[in-house]
Design an enzyme around this catalytic site. Structure first.
Site, mmCIF file in Angstrom:
data_model
loop_
_atom_site.group_PDB
_atom_site.id
_atom_site.type_symbol
_atom_site.label_atom_id
_atom_site.label_comp_id
_atom_site.label_asym_id
_atom_site.label_seq_id
_atom_site.Cartn_x
_atom_site.Cartn_y
_atom_site.Cartn_z
ATOM 1 N N LYS A 97 4.367 -9.086 -11.402
ATOM 2 C CA LYS A 97 5.173 -8.304 -10.455
ATOM 3 C C LYS A 97 4.808 -8.658 -9.017
ATOM 4 C CE LYS A 97 3.809 -3.919 -9.482
ATOM 5 N NZ LYS A 97 3.593 -3.651 -8.052
ATOM 6 N N ARG A 105 -1.733 3.600 3.473
ATOM 7 C CA ARG A 105 -1.168 2.251 3.419
ATOM 8 C C ARG A 105 -0.352 1.872 4.673
ATOM 9 N NH1 ARG A 105 1.080 1.220 -2.527
ATOM 10 N NH2 ARG A 105 0.602 -0.932 -2.011
ATOM 11 N N ASP A 131 -6.314 -2.497 -8.909
ATOM 12 C CA ASP A 131 -5.223 -2.235 -9.863
ATOM 13 C C ASP A 131 -5.711 -2.135 -11.315
ATOM 14 O OD1 ASP A 131 -3.486 -2.202 -7.748
ATOM 15 O OD2 ASP A 131 -2.705 -4.226 -8.060
ATOM 16 N N ARG A 156 7.854 0.655 -13.355
ATOM 17 C CA ARG A 156 7.836 -0.164 -12.129
ATOM 18 C C ARG A 156 7.017 -1.437 -12.343
ATOM 19 N NH1 ARG A 156 5.385 2.466 -7.363
ATOM 20 N NH2 ARG A 156 5.849 0.375 -6.639
HETATM 21 N N1 EPU Z 1 -4.170 -2.032 5.316
HETATM 22 C C1 EPU Z 1 -4.208 -1.662 6.628
HETATM 23 N N2 EPU Z 1 -3.231 -2.138 7.472
HETATM 24 C C2 EPU Z 1 -2.243 -2.971 7.051
HETATM 25 C C3 EPU Z 1 -2.216 -3.350 5.705
HETATM 26 C C4 EPU Z 1 -3.197 -2.864 4.844
HETATM 27 O O1 EPU Z 1 -5.097 -0.914 7.046
HETATM 28 O O2 EPU Z 1 -1.400 -3.353 7.876
HETATM 29 C C5 EPU Z 1 -5.204 -1.538 4.377
HETATM 30 C C6 EPU Z 1 -4.622 -0.631 3.275
HETATM 31 O O3 EPU Z 1 -4.463 0.689 3.703
HETATM 32 C C7 EPU Z 1 -5.656 -0.796 2.174
HETATM 33 C C8 EPU Z 1 -6.133 -2.236 2.348
HETATM 34 O O4 EPU Z 1 -5.714 -2.628 3.650
HETATM 35 O O5 EPU Z 1 -6.740 0.078 2.411
HETATM 36 C C9 EPU Z 1 -5.574 -3.219 1.343
HETATM 37 O O6 EPU Z 1 -4.185 -3.008 1.185
HETATM 38 P P1 EPU Z 1 -3.166 -4.214 0.954
HETATM 39 O O7 EPU Z 1 -2.354 -4.379 2.178
HETATM 40 O O8 EPU Z 1 -3.901 -5.389 0.432
HETATM 41 O O9 EPU Z 1 -2.241 -3.621 -0.180
HETATM 42 P P2 EPU Z 1 -0.733 -3.994 -0.389
HETATM 43 O O10 EPU Z 1 -0.512 -5.386 0.070
HETATM 44 O O11 EPU Z 1 0.127 -2.926 0.156
HETATM 45 C C10 EPU Z 1 -0.972 -5.072 -2.760
HETATM 46 C C11 EPU Z 1 -0.397 -4.812 -4.126
HETATM 47 C C12 EPU Z 1 -0.994 -3.528 -4.675
HETATM 48 C C13 EPU Z 1 -2.509 -3.706 -4.754
HETATM 49 C C14 EPU Z 1 -3.065 -4.048 -3.367
HETATM 50 C C15 EPU Z 1 -4.552 -4.336 -3.363
HETATM 51 C C16 EPU Z 1 1.774 -5.834 -3.973
HETATM 52 C C17 EPU Z 1 3.242 -5.682 -3.935
HETATM 53 N N3 EPU Z 1 1.052 -4.713 -4.015
HETATM 54 O O12 EPU Z 1 -0.606 -3.946 -1.965
HETATM 55 O O13 EPU Z 1 -0.473 -3.367 -5.984
HETATM 56 O O14 EPU Z 1 -3.110 -2.507 -5.205
HETATM 57 O O15 EPU Z 1 -2.384 -5.208 -2.842
HETATM 58 O O16 EPU Z 1 -4.868 -5.348 -4.241
HETATM 59 O O17 EPU Z 1 1.266 -6.950 -4.004
HETATM 60 C C18 EPU Z 1 0.139 -2.159 -7.905
HETATM 61 O O18 EPU Z 1 0.618 -3.219 -8.362
HETATM 62 O O19 EPU Z 1 -0.014 -1.117 -8.597
HETATM 63 C C19 EPU Z 1 -0.256 -2.113 -6.507
HETATM 64 C C20 EPU Z 1 -0.416 -0.959 -5.836
#
Ligand code: EPU
Length: 419
Positions: free
Chosen positions: A22, A122, A306, A398
């Site tokens: 995904k 997030r 995850d 999802r």
């Molecule tokens: N963060 C910030 N600022 C930003 C972006 C992120 O502070 O601008 C922080 C977040 O709050 C968090 C950390 O950085 O504490 C890491 O978050 P990340 O941005 O890596 O998460 P994401 O990109 O929104 C993806 C996956 C998630 C997975 C996380 C961590 C996708 C579509 N989603 O989310 O997947 O948990 O990386 O590995 O790739 C899931 O599949 O169930 C899922 C939630």
């Protein structure tokens, strides 16, 4: 709203095919907006998040065609809208991945802010700061990120926090920017490498994807490409835990063992016998009760957040005490009160869940709160005595393709109740 009914007890045994990832498919679908020609993708999983993305791409003006249920073709030539509206953002935060491609290819993007999320705040400040460093004007206005740029320019981007979708968005912005961009403290997840592979097939020039420093030379335009999406490492891990929690023997096929190293190490610590080949892993836990294992989540290549909820479920029936520490999201223990309803002995101390393995869990009605939390409830239900009903399983849908069929194929007594 659909529910899953699980009659716990059966030892799982057999083989299951792992679907496309995904979290690779979502950015790759968005990346098709960057191309001048059609992008043909295989191994796209059938999931609600993919349906939402297809809806978004169609709304923007891309033409999406499914060929024989195997290939998905995105033709971006008719793009006429440059917006991701709130209705789509609120159901899937990953819609924010449309920001980088629309801005770099079309010079504008209006993307609704995703809002709060069950697992944490997030924010997307790192996505926005990176685009500003590349010359974009970005305003936050009426709940929208409004970004404009005649032409982005390359920049050195040092990310404050390792962010997966942040790295992906900035990579997709940089491939069509003028000059060189360097992303430092980049996320190293396999999904980033898969996205880079597709972008390079389109003609992008990227080095270092999968390491913490990604170097991108912007090009004038990108062409269409074909790609087979990599297997889902979180789905893989979830089925292995299903084998472990039921004391069974489960083989997962069409997976990538090299992306599962830490998870496999933890399963071995839990007492599983693991064998693996090029594209398969077999777990054997027959005749054994798992040992509880300590886990600390961290960005790849460390233990994935995850998989945290699934290991909470495993520890809840394992032998001994263990601590699971969540370091990525501030509110990712919502499965704990639900696991307690099944008889788990878990307490939360700050960002750590401390469990003392129970001799048995007993079936109950529980509520899914997010995707991985719901997977943990399904796993616990497989091991619990009696009937477990998992409510609100739209969360499961999802991210897990045909979960009840795949588990039933392994011998689970599980069925979907459509209400
Ligand atoms: N963060 C910030 N600022 C930003 C972006 C992120 O502070 O601008 C922080 C977040 O709050 C968090 C950390 O950085 O504490 C890491 O978050 P990340 O941005 O890596 O998460 P994401 O990109 O929104 C993806 C996956 C998630 C997975 C996380 C961590 C996708 C579509 N989603 O989310 O997947 O948990 O990386 O590995 O790739 C899931 O599949 O169930 C899922 C939630």
């Amino acid at each position: 709203m659909d529910k899953l009914e699980i009659i716990g007890g059966p030892t799982l045994s057999g083989q299951v095919r792992i679907s496309g990832a995904k979290n690779a498919a979502l950015p790759i679908l968005m990346s098709s907006l960057l191309a001048d020609g059609p992008v043909i993708l295989e191994n796209i999983p059938h999931l609600n998040d993919i349906t939402t993305t297809v809806k978004l791409l169609r709304w923007i003006g891309a033409e999406i065609t499914f060929h024989d249920g195997v290939q998905l073709e995105v033709d971006p030539s008719g793009i006429s809208r440059f917006e991701a509206p709130y209705d789509l953002m609120k159901t899937m935060r990953a819609s924010v991945l449309v920001l980088g491609p629309l801005l770099s290819r079309y010079g504008r993007a209006d993307v609704s802010l995703p809002g709060g999320c069950a697992i944490g705040a997030r924010p997307v400040n790192i996505h926005v700061a990176g685009l500003r460093s590349m010359g974009a004007r970005v305003d936050i206005d009426n709940g929208y990120i409004r970004a404009r740029a005649e032409k982005l320019h390359g920049a050195r981007l040092i990310l404050d926090t390792v962010t997966v979708t942040g790295t992906e968005n900035l990579m997709m912005a940089a491939v069509l920017a003028k000059g060189e961009s360097i992303i430092e403290n980049a996320a190293r997840e396999p999904e980033i490498e898969d996205l880079s592979e597709v972008l390079c097939k389109m003609g992008a020039v990227i080095e270092g994807a999968g390491t913490e420093k990604i170097r991108i030379q912007g090009v004038e335009s990108l062409q269409g490409a074909n790609h087979f999406v990599l297997p889902d490492r979180i789905e893989s891990g979830t089925y292995l835990v299903a084998g472990a929690i039921t004391g069974g023997r489960v083989r997962i096929n069409q997976t990538r063992p090299e992306h599962l190293k830490v998870v496999l190490r933890k399963l071995c610590q839990a007492g599983a016998h693991i064998e693996s080949g090029n594209n398969w892993v077999e777990l054997d836990m027959r005749g054994q009760r798992p040992q509880a294992v300590d886990v600390i989540t961290a960005p790849y290549p460390d233990f994935p957040t995850d998989m945290q909820a699934q290991f909470c479920a495993l520890n809840s029936i394992a032998c001994g005490k263990a601590k699971i520490t969540e370091k990525i999201f501030e509110n990712r223990f919502q499965h704990v009160p639900e696991l307690q309803r099944l008889g788990a002995d878990i307490s939360i101390e700050g960002n750590t869940a401390v469990s003392c393995g129970a001799d048995k869990l007993t079936g109950a009605t529980v509520m899914a709160t997010d995707l991985r939390a719901s997977a943990s409830l399904v796993l616990a239900g497989l091991a619990a005595e009696g009937t477990t009903i998992v409510d609100r399983i739209y969360h499961v849908d999802r991210g897990y393709e045909c979960i009840e069929e795949k588990l039933a194929q392994l011998g689970a007594e599980i069925r979907r109740l459509s209400v």
